[in-house]
Design an enzyme around this catalytic site. Sequence first.
Site, PDB file in Angstrom:
ATOM      1  N   ARG A 104       0.888  -1.182   0.000  1.00 35.11           N
ATOM      2  CA  ARG A 104       0.000   0.000   0.000  1.00 35.11           C
ATOM      3  C   ARG A 104       0.909   1.211   0.000  1.00 35.11           C
ATOM      4  O   ARG A 104       1.667   1.426   0.941  1.00 35.11           O
ATOM      5  CB  ARG A 104      -0.905  -0.029   1.236  1.00 35.11           C
ATOM      6  CG  ARG A 104      -1.651   1.276   1.433  1.00 35.11           C
ATOM      7  CD  ARG A 104      -2.780   1.182   2.411  1.00 35.11           C
ATOM      8  NE  ARG A 104      -3.911   0.483   1.824  1.00 35.11           N
ATOM      9  CZ  ARG A 104      -5.154   0.536   2.303  1.00 35.11           C
ATOM     10  NH1 ARG A 104      -5.422   1.271   3.374  1.00 35.11           N
ATOM     11  NH2 ARG A 104      -6.125  -0.119   1.726  1.00 35.11           N
ATOM     12  N   HIS A 131      -7.106   0.917  -6.708  1.00 35.63           N
ATOM     13  CA  HIS A 131      -7.326   0.051  -5.532  1.00 35.63           C
ATOM     14  C   HIS A 131      -7.973  -1.254  -6.029  1.00 35.63           C
ATOM     15  O   HIS A 131      -9.119  -1.549  -5.728  1.00 35.63           O
ATOM     16  CB  HIS A 131      -8.228   0.771  -4.526  1.00 35.63           C
ATOM     17  CG  HIS A 131      -8.248   0.139  -3.168  1.00 35.63           C
ATOM     18  ND1 HIS A 131      -7.411  -0.895  -2.791  1.00 35.63           N
ATOM     19  CD2 HIS A 131      -9.030   0.391  -2.080  1.00 35.63           C
ATOM     20  CE1 HIS A 131      -7.672  -1.240  -1.543  1.00 35.63           C
ATOM     21  NE2 HIS A 131      -8.642  -0.480  -1.082  1.00 35.63           N
ATOM     22  N   GLN A 134      -9.931  -4.000  -3.857  1.00 40.03           N
ATOM     23  CA  GLN A 134     -11.262  -3.613  -3.395  1.00 40.03           C
ATOM     24  C   GLN A 134     -12.325  -3.991  -4.418  1.00 40.03           C
ATOM     25  O   GLN A 134     -13.425  -4.431  -4.076  1.00 40.03           O
ATOM     26  CB  GLN A 134     -11.293  -2.092  -3.142  1.00 40.03           C
ATOM     27  CG  GLN A 134     -12.639  -1.595  -2.660  1.00 40.03           C
ATOM     28  CD  GLN A 134     -12.992  -2.166  -1.292  1.00 40.03           C
ATOM     29  OE1 GLN A 134     -12.178  -2.145  -0.385  1.00 40.03           O
ATOM     30  NE2 GLN A 134     -14.211  -2.667  -1.131  1.00 40.03           N
ATOM     31  N   ASP A 226     -17.262   6.849  -2.272  1.00 42.91           N
ATOM     32  CA  ASP A 226     -16.087   6.709  -1.409  1.00 42.91           C
ATOM     33  C   ASP A 226     -15.889   8.077  -0.757  1.00 42.91           C
ATOM     34  O   ASP A 226     -16.472   9.080  -1.188  1.00 42.91           O
ATOM     35  CB  ASP A 226     -14.871   6.300  -2.267  1.00 42.91           C
ATOM     36  CG  ASP A 226     -13.625   6.005  -1.442  1.00 42.91           C
ATOM     37  OD1 ASP A 226     -13.731   5.854  -0.201  1.00 42.91           O
ATOM     38  OD2 ASP A 226     -12.523   5.923  -2.038  1.00 42.91           O
ATOM     39  N   CYS A 267     -16.370   1.281  -0.057  1.00 47.75           N
ATOM     40  CA  CYS A 267     -15.228   0.437   0.340  1.00 47.75           C
ATOM     41  C   CYS A 267     -14.906   0.538   1.828  1.00 47.75           C
ATOM     42  O   CYS A 267     -14.254  -0.343   2.366  1.00 47.75           O
ATOM     43  CB  CYS A 267     -14.005   0.821  -0.488  1.00 47.75           C
ATOM     44  SG  CYS A 267     -13.458   2.526  -0.229  1.00 47.75           S
ATOM     45  N   ARG A 295     -13.662  -8.949   1.091  1.00 45.14           N
ATOM     46  CA  ARG A 295     -12.237  -8.681   0.910  1.00 45.14           C
ATOM     47  C   ARG A 295     -11.422  -9.932   1.250  1.00 45.14           C
ATOM     48  O   ARG A 295     -10.429 -10.246   0.608  1.00 45.14           O
ATOM     49  CB  ARG A 295     -11.787  -7.499   1.801  1.00 45.14           C
ATOM     50  CG  ARG A 295     -12.335  -6.131   1.388  1.00 45.14           C
ATOM     51  CD  ARG A 295     -11.758  -5.654   0.067  1.00 45.14           C
ATOM     52  NE  ARG A 295     -10.315  -5.697   0.082  1.00 45.14           N
ATOM     53  CZ  ARG A 295      -9.527  -4.700   0.500  1.00 45.14           C
ATOM     54  NH1 ARG A 295     -10.068  -3.562   0.882  1.00 45.14           N
ATOM     55  NH2 ARG A 295      -8.211  -4.814   0.480  1.00 45.14           N
TER      56      ARG A 295
HETATM   57  N1  NVA Z   1      -9.989   6.489  -1.550  1.00 40.25           N
HETATM   58  C1  NVA Z   1      -9.672   6.057  -0.212  1.00 40.25           C
HETATM   59  C2  NVA Z   1      -9.846   4.581  -0.100  1.00 40.25           C
HETATM   60  C3  NVA Z   1      -9.617   4.023   1.279  1.00 40.25           C
HETATM   61  C4  NVA Z   1      -9.747   2.533   1.326  1.00 40.25           C
HETATM   62  C5  NVA Z   1      -8.254   6.461   0.138  1.00 40.25           C
HETATM   63  O1  NVA Z   1      -7.379   6.381  -0.738  1.00 40.25           O
HETATM   64  O2  NVA Z   1      -8.020   6.883   1.269  1.00 40.25           O
HETATM   65  N1   CP Z   2     -11.350  -0.537   1.958  1.00 39.98           N
HETATM   66  C1   CP Z   2     -10.094  -0.552   2.418  1.00 39.98           C
HETATM   67  O1   CP Z   2      -9.133  -0.753   1.685  1.00 39.98           O
HETATM   68  O2   CP Z   2      -9.972  -0.344   3.768  1.00 39.98           O
HETATM   69  P1   CP Z   2      -8.633  -0.143   4.595  1.00 39.98           P
HETATM   70  O3   CP Z   2      -8.094   1.215   4.255  1.00 39.98           O
HETATM   71  O4   CP Z   2      -9.083  -0.245   6.023  1.00 39.98           O
HETATM   72  O5   CP Z   2      -7.665  -1.224   4.226  1.00 39.98           O
END
Ligand code: NVA
Ligand code: CP
Length: 318
Positions: A104, A131, A134, A226, A267, A295
Amino acid sequence: MKGKDFLTLAEMTPPDLESVLSLSAALKKGRAAGAGSTVLKGKSVAMIFEKPSTRTRVSFQVAISELGGNPVSLSSSELQLGRGETIEDTGMVLSRYVRCMMARVNSHASVVKLAKASSVPVINGLSDLYHPVQILADLLTLSERKGRLKGLRVGWVGDGDNVCNSWAIGAALTGIHFVAATPPGYEPSGEAIKDAKHIATKTGAQIRAGTDPEEAVKGADCVITDTFVSMGLEAERDRRARAFLPRYQVSAPVMSAAKSDAIFMHCLPAHRGEEVTADVIDGPSSAVFDEAENRLHTTKALLCFLTLAPREFSKLRF
Ligand code: NVA
Ligand code: CP
């Protein structure tokens, strides 16, 4: 052989994605009986986090353990990466220890560099641009609720962010009609939409990116959103709130413009009263906790797909 990486979702063909989703459903059904419990036996999978995570961290950790493997969860600040070691050197070293890596990252370029340097498959566990893990869970959830994917309509209302970009690709691969409505200036990535439209020419999906929430949700089988303040964008919160509210909030009136049996997906983490109202996310059309559970099952199937030889993968039966 290195095997495939999974960085945007566009690495998969429609049949690949179909087989991963159908294996996810089988692993879900067979979980109590230990389905897949030897797939990663004797193997380790590394997870690198440059940003916080609840679902990705825990679902990967549990998925790897339930497949018989050893999860190694690392925050970048605990690694020499946090002191300036290159992502390429990190990838080459970890490749000597583990069968697969998930990362990540802040910048999508980092996970691309990691994948190039690594001799094992690399999974994008969220970048600023995509992502993909997801979307596997979202597609499984949608198919469970609607019994199919091809021909469904999905309306995205909100930020044209990493989840939206991978959704456009996922919709294209599965023949879903996907319409995104974002405020001007917050559109999905041009490259993601271009790739999705290219894939859609083969699957019959329709992919549209516009600014009109009414158009996105009209006749939709699923309304999805989101946060409009993704991780790392906290300094833009006020400016974004002005751009997104109230028009790009998913509320009961927005849901009522969709099909009467439309579901709501997100998500998570969610911000009630911002991108979605509490009555929608906590109401009867919400599928968000199935989505979060899925997930786990889809991550297991993805790990099977990326770490097994194609012949072994196609022979898996649970
Ligand atoms: N768009 C959000 C998704 C979190 C799972 C982010 O990047 O923070
Ligand atoms: N949806 C998702 O990726 O959640 P987290 O940021 O908690 O991993």
